[in-house]
Design a protein around this motif. Structure first.
Motif, short mmCIF file in Angstrom:
data_model
loop_
_atom_site.label_atom_id
_atom_site.label_comp_id
_atom_site.label_asym_id
_atom_site.label_seq_id
_atom_site.Cartn_x
_atom_site.Cartn_y
_atom_site.Cartn_z
N ILE A 3 34.84 9.02 27.37
CA ILE A 3 36.13 8.58 27.92
C ILE A 3 37.20 8.61 26.83
O ILE A 3 38.33 9.02 27.08
N ARG A 4 36.85 8.20 25.62
CA ARG A 4 37.82 8.21 24.52
C ARG A 4 38.28 9.63 24.22
O ARG A 4 39.45 9.88 23.99
N ARG A 5 37.37 10.57 24.19
CA ARG A 5 37.73 11.97 23.92
C ARG A 5 38.63 12.52 25.02
O ARG A 5 39.60 13.21 24.74
N THR A 6 38.28 12.22 26.25
CA THR A 6 39.09 12.69 27.37
C THR A 6 40.48 12.08 27.31
O THR A 6 41.48 12.78 27.50
N LEU A 7 40.56 10.79 27.04
CA LEU A 7 41.85 10.12 26.94
C LEU A 7 42.67 10.69 25.80
O LEU A 7 43.88 10.92 25.94
N THR A 12 47.25 13.94 23.92
CA THR A 12 47.71 15.06 23.09
C THR A 12 48.41 16.11 23.93
O THR A 12 49.47 16.62 23.56
N THR A 13 47.84 16.45 25.07
CA THR A 13 48.46 17.43 25.96
C THR A 13 49.83 16.97 26.44
O THR A 13 50.79 17.73 26.46
#
Length: 70
Positions: A3-7, A12-13
């Motif tokens: 979840i942290r990576r996805t967030l 960033t996007t």
């Protein structure tokens, strides 16, 4: 952890997209800021009529409609 990576990827996007929009707005404002002048012959070639005796000396009609004739 996933979840942290996805967030982080989403944030960033979004940040990069915001920078892209800001750059586009600045580029269009810069392009419109400079006055444009055309010669009487350019006005005629573009299909317009140079209105030199009227206030502002503008090209009427054609490609350069509204541009100042110099």
């Amino acid at each position: 952890m996933r979840i942290r990576r996805t967030l982080a990827a989403v944030i960033t996007t979004a940040a990069l997209a915001g920078l892209g929009l800001t750059g586009a707005a600045t580029a269009s404002a810069t392009a419109q800021g400079a006055p444009s002048y055309v010669t009487p012959s350019q006005c005629k070639q573009g299909g317009g009529t140079p209105a030199i005796n009227e206030s502002g000396n503008y090209c009427k009609g054609g490609t350069y409609d509204g541009e100042q004739v110099d």
